[in-house]
Design a protein around this motif. Sequence first.
Motif, PDB file in Angstrom:
ATOM      1  N   ARG A 408       0.814  -1.212   0.000  1.00 44.49           N
ATOM      2  CA  ARG A 408       0.000   0.000   0.000  1.00 44.49           C
ATOM      3  C   ARG A 408       0.846   1.260   0.000  1.00 44.49           C
ATOM      4  NH1 ARG A 408      -2.220   3.200   3.992  1.00 44.49           N
ATOM      5  NH2 ARG A 408      -1.308   1.898   5.622  1.00 44.49           N
ATOM      6  N   ILE A 409       2.016   1.234   0.639  1.00 39.34           N
ATOM      7  CA  ILE A 409       2.801   2.458   0.755  1.00 39.34           C
ATOM      8  C   ILE A 409       3.384   2.913  -0.579  1.00 39.34           C
ATOM      9  CG2 ILE A 409       3.403   2.017   3.162  1.00 39.34           C
ATOM     10  CD1 ILE A 409       6.153   1.105   2.152  1.00 39.34           C
ATOM     11  N   PHE A 410       3.351   2.050  -1.603  1.00 42.06           N
ATOM     12  CA  PHE A 410       3.829   2.453  -2.918  1.00 42.06           C
ATOM     13  C   PHE A 410       2.737   3.128  -3.738  1.00 42.06           C
ATOM     14  CE2 PHE A 410       7.003  -0.821  -1.901  1.00 42.06           C
ATOM     15  CZ  PHE A 410       8.166  -0.122  -2.190  1.00 42.06           C
ATOM     16  N   LYS A 411       1.543   3.284  -3.168  1.00 43.36           N
ATOM     17  CA  LYS A 411       0.461   3.962  -3.869  1.00 43.36           C
ATOM     18  C   LYS A 411       0.456   5.441  -3.535  1.00 43.36           C
ATOM     19  CE  LYS A 411      -2.454  -0.169  -3.905  1.00 43.36           C
ATOM     20  NZ  LYS A 411      -3.756  -0.751  -3.486  1.00 43.36           N
ATOM     21  N   GLN A 412      -0.231   6.217  -4.363  1.00 45.54           N
ATOM     22  CA  GLN A 412      -0.252   7.669  -4.188  1.00 45.54           C
ATOM     23  C   GLN A 412      -0.959   8.054  -2.882  1.00 45.54           C
ATOM     24  OE1 GLN A 412      -1.925   9.539  -7.683  1.00 45.54           O
ATOM     25  NE2 GLN A 412      -1.126   7.919  -9.005  1.00 45.54           N
ATOM     26  N   PHE A 413      -0.380   9.015  -2.183  1.00 44.54           N
ATOM     27  CA  PHE A 413      -0.970   9.606  -0.980  1.00 44.54           C
ATOM     28  C   PHE A 413      -1.268   8.570   0.104  1.00 44.54           C
ATOM     29  CE2 PHE A 413      -2.350  12.200  -4.641  1.00 44.54           C
ATOM     30  CZ  PHE A 413      -1.712  13.394  -4.317  1.00 44.54           C
ATOM     31  N   GLU A 414      -0.444   7.517   0.151  1.00 46.07           N
ATOM     32  CA  GLU A 414      -0.603   6.492   1.179  1.00 46.07           C
ATOM     33  C   GLU A 414       0.564   6.577   2.153  1.00 46.07           C
ATOM     34  OE1 GLU A 414      -2.968   4.499   1.828  1.00 46.07           O
ATOM     35  OE2 GLU A 414      -4.233   4.557   0.042  1.00 46.07           O
ATOM     36  N   GLN A 415       0.252   6.551   3.446  1.00 40.14           N
ATOM     37  CA  GLN A 415       1.261   6.546   4.485  1.00 40.14           C
ATOM     38  C   GLN A 415       0.869   5.545   5.554  1.00 40.14           C
ATOM     39  OE1 GLN A 415       1.226  10.952   5.250  1.00 40.14           O
ATOM     40  NE2 GLN A 415       3.437  10.727   5.130  1.00 40.14           N
ATOM     41  N   VAL A 416       1.875   5.014   6.244  1.00 42.69           N
ATOM     42  CA  VAL A 416       1.622   4.094   7.347  1.00 42.69           C
ATOM     43  C   VAL A 416       1.244   4.908   8.578  1.00 42.69           C
ATOM     44  CG1 VAL A 416       2.614   2.328   8.844  1.00 42.69           C
ATOM     45  CG2 VAL A 416       3.229   2.410   6.418  1.00 42.69           C
ATOM     46  N   THR A 427       4.076  13.673   2.332  1.00 38.23           N
ATOM     47  CA  THR A 427       3.012  13.824   1.331  1.00 38.23           C
ATOM     48  C   THR A 427       2.378  12.503   0.935  1.00 38.23           C
ATOM     49  OG1 THR A 427       4.565  13.603  -0.504  1.00 38.23           O
ATOM     50  CG2 THR A 427       4.200  15.818   0.395  1.00 38.23           C
ATOM     51  N   GLY A 428       3.080  11.387   1.178  1.00 37.18           N
ATOM     52  CA  GLY A 428       2.579  10.109   0.710  1.00 37.18           C
ATOM     53  C   GLY A 428       2.800   9.894  -0.777  1.00 37.18           C
ATOM     54  N   GLY A 430       6.260  10.192  -2.130  1.00 36.55           N
ATOM     55  CA  GLY A 430       7.669   9.918  -2.397  1.00 36.55           C
ATOM     56  C   GLY A 430       7.923   8.518  -2.926  1.00 36.55           C
ATOM     57  N   LEU A 431       7.396   7.488  -2.235  1.00 35.34           N
ATOM     58  CA  LEU A 431       7.663   6.119  -2.667  1.00 35.34           C
ATOM     59  C   LEU A 431       6.966   5.801  -3.981  1.00 35.34           C
ATOM     60  CD1 LEU A 431       7.477   4.186   0.724  1.00 35.34           C
ATOM     61  CD2 LEU A 431       9.495   4.725  -0.632  1.00 35.34           C
ATOM     62  N   ALA A 432       5.772   6.344  -4.198  1.00 34.84           N
ATOM     63  CA  ALA A 432       5.094   6.120  -5.474  1.00 34.84           C
ATOM     64  C   ALA A 432       5.917   6.684  -6.623  1.00 34.84           C
ATOM     65  CB  ALA A 432       3.704   6.747  -5.445  1.00 34.84           C
ATOM     66  N   ILE A 433       6.449   7.887  -6.437  1.00 36.28           N
ATOM     67  CA  ILE A 433       7.271   8.493  -7.487  1.00 36.28           C
ATOM     68  C   ILE A 433       8.565   7.714  -7.666  1.00 36.28           C
ATOM     69  CG2 ILE A 433       8.564  10.564  -8.093  1.00 36.28           C
ATOM     70  CD1 ILE A 433       6.348  12.190  -6.732  1.00 36.28           C
ATOM     71  N   CYS A 434       9.164   7.264  -6.576  1.00 33.40           N
ATOM     72  CA  CYS A 434      10.404   6.484  -6.677  1.00 33.40           C
ATOM     73  C   CYS A 434      10.197   5.210  -7.487  1.00 33.40           C
ATOM     74  CB  CYS A 434      10.907   6.123  -5.279  1.00 33.40           C
ATOM     75  SG  CYS A 434      11.623   7.509  -4.374  1.00 33.40           S
ATOM     76  N   ARG A 435       9.122   4.502  -7.203  1.00 32.09           N
ATOM     77  CA  ARG A 435       8.884   3.258  -7.959  1.00 32.09           C
ATOM     78  C   ARG A 435       8.666   3.573  -9.435  1.00 32.09           C
ATOM     79  NH1 ARG A 435       4.669  -1.483  -6.302  1.00 32.09           N
ATOM     80  NH2 ARG A 435       6.534  -2.285  -5.234  1.00 32.09           N
ATOM     81  N   TRP A 436       7.888   4.624  -9.742  1.00 33.39           N
ATOM     82  CA  TRP A 436       7.657   4.981 -11.141  1.00 33.39           C
ATOM     83  C   TRP A 436       8.970   5.348 -11.834  1.00 33.39           C
ATOM     84  CZ3 TRP A 436       2.797   8.239  -9.764  1.00 33.39           C
ATOM     85  CH2 TRP A 436       1.661   7.439  -9.863  1.00 33.39           C
ATOM     86  N   LEU A 437       9.829   6.110 -11.152  1.00 33.02           N
ATOM     87  CA  LEU A 437      11.100   6.500 -11.761  1.00 33.02           C
ATOM     88  C   LEU A 437      11.973   5.277 -12.038  1.00 33.02           C
ATOM     89  CD1 LEU A 437      11.969   9.710  -9.692  1.00 33.02           C
ATOM     90  CD2 LEU A 437      11.206   9.589 -12.072  1.00 33.02           C
ATOM     91  N   VAL A 438      11.993   4.335 -11.091  1.00 29.30           N
ATOM     92  CA  VAL A 438      12.787   3.123 -11.285  1.00 29.30           C
ATOM     93  C   VAL A 438      12.237   2.320 -12.454  1.00 29.30           C
ATOM     94  CG1 VAL A 438      13.425   0.909 -10.257  1.00 29.30           C
ATOM     95  CG2 VAL A 438      13.616   3.011  -8.915  1.00 29.30           C
TER      96      VAL A 438
END
Length: 481
Positions: A408-416, A427-428, A430-438
């Motif tokens: 779930r944390i790799f989705k937009q605007f999701e935080q634990v 912002t929730g 960062g990780l979504a953008i990181c995965r997309w960039l990779v």
Amino acid sequence: MQRTRSLPDETLAAEVLPPLLIAVGILAAGAFGMLLLAQWRASASPYLLAGALVAGVWLSTSLLQRRRLRAAGAVISHALALLPVLSVAAFGVAGNPVLYLSALGVVAAGLLVSPVEPLFVARNSLAAYVAMLALPALLGQGQVALAPAMATTLVLGLLLFGVAGLTWSAGYAVSGTIGWAVETSKKSERRERLLRDAQASLELALRERDQLNDQLYRQSLELEAARADAEAAYRSKASFMATMSHELRTPLNIIIGFSTAMIEHPEMYDGAPLPEAARGDLAEIRRSGQHLLQLINDILDLARVEAGRLELNKTSLPLTPLLDEMMRTAGGLLTERPVLLRREFFGALPAVYADEMRVRQVLLNLISNACKFTSVGEVAVGARADAREVTLWIRDTGIGIASIDQERIFKQFEQVESPDTRHHTGTGLGLAICRWLVELHGGRMWLESELGKGSIFYFTLPRVQPAGGAPTRALAAALHV
């Protein structure tokens, strides 16, 4: 000989009896009519014989309606066999061809009752004939000459018992053949009904299929229109987000720049030092502005990725200097905290085919998160290479992530949600953008974590192939970005 009590084929008897009774009834009615037309007055015997035949037909029909097939067959068989014999009372013995029609009753007995019944019918018919010859009073005539009587008796006996023998020998075969034909006909009718039912079901299924196809076609058109509307709305949203992000960055940069200048260079304002409360307020303004600017940058990147307009400037990127830089950045973030910074990459690492700014963005995001959520223990930066790609990871001994939250944390605007994360705003995105960039580089990102023990974030980047080498699948995927 023991008399059988079963029909050779009840189906055969049920099929043959009705038309036979109709034919005999028509014959009796015709005989009555002929007698009346001829105005026969010599004796009443012909009328009695025709009446007896009608009575036999009526009795047999009544038994047939009650499903007493054997009794009905026996009645009509004896009627057909005995009444021609009794015709000698009206027409005499000599020159009486009706006498020999009694053989029809013998044949009917074989078809309608049993294979051995013709023998008994033949015996009874011949016995009745002999009795009438022996008692001339029954004939209403004088004594019959012996020679003609003997000849007629012999011929009639041979005819009746010959027909009975043939009927007896062929009864089973004939009955079986006719029964088989009747059963085959019924089976054919049943098959025809089944085929008609199947055809009706098939036609119904085809109509339903056509209706479903029409409904599916209409739904596909509606879905296509809805998809086009959704894509247009999505593009409008992305364009709006990008435009608004650009418009907001300019005033935010001014706010951050002036607050920084006021904190770091108070001499610009007539050399008068700023009050401590004012410096604290300015620091909060700068911190909030930087947070808002990061959020806008993330939204801008997100809009670019979703709109497919994020361009990567890929080159041959040496990893070791970049990772050394990340180690220094992590050391600054961990100042005055009991957290050990570990280096888990050794020797020279191969170059990767990637955009340096975007790889730095991914590493900074992962390192920032690791330092943010690790209060004691260690944070590590590592890398290893294989023939096709380089795997990088950021490891920490922080709060960890539960297994149900790891995707779930790799989705937009999701935080634990946890007490520790409430102290660190985000912002929730960062990780979504990181995965997309990779993934835009042709790599992949995944997570290994245990709640309360820490996390490891992995991602891969394609290696730069030597000149003349065959491109790997990761590099080929990256070249299509």
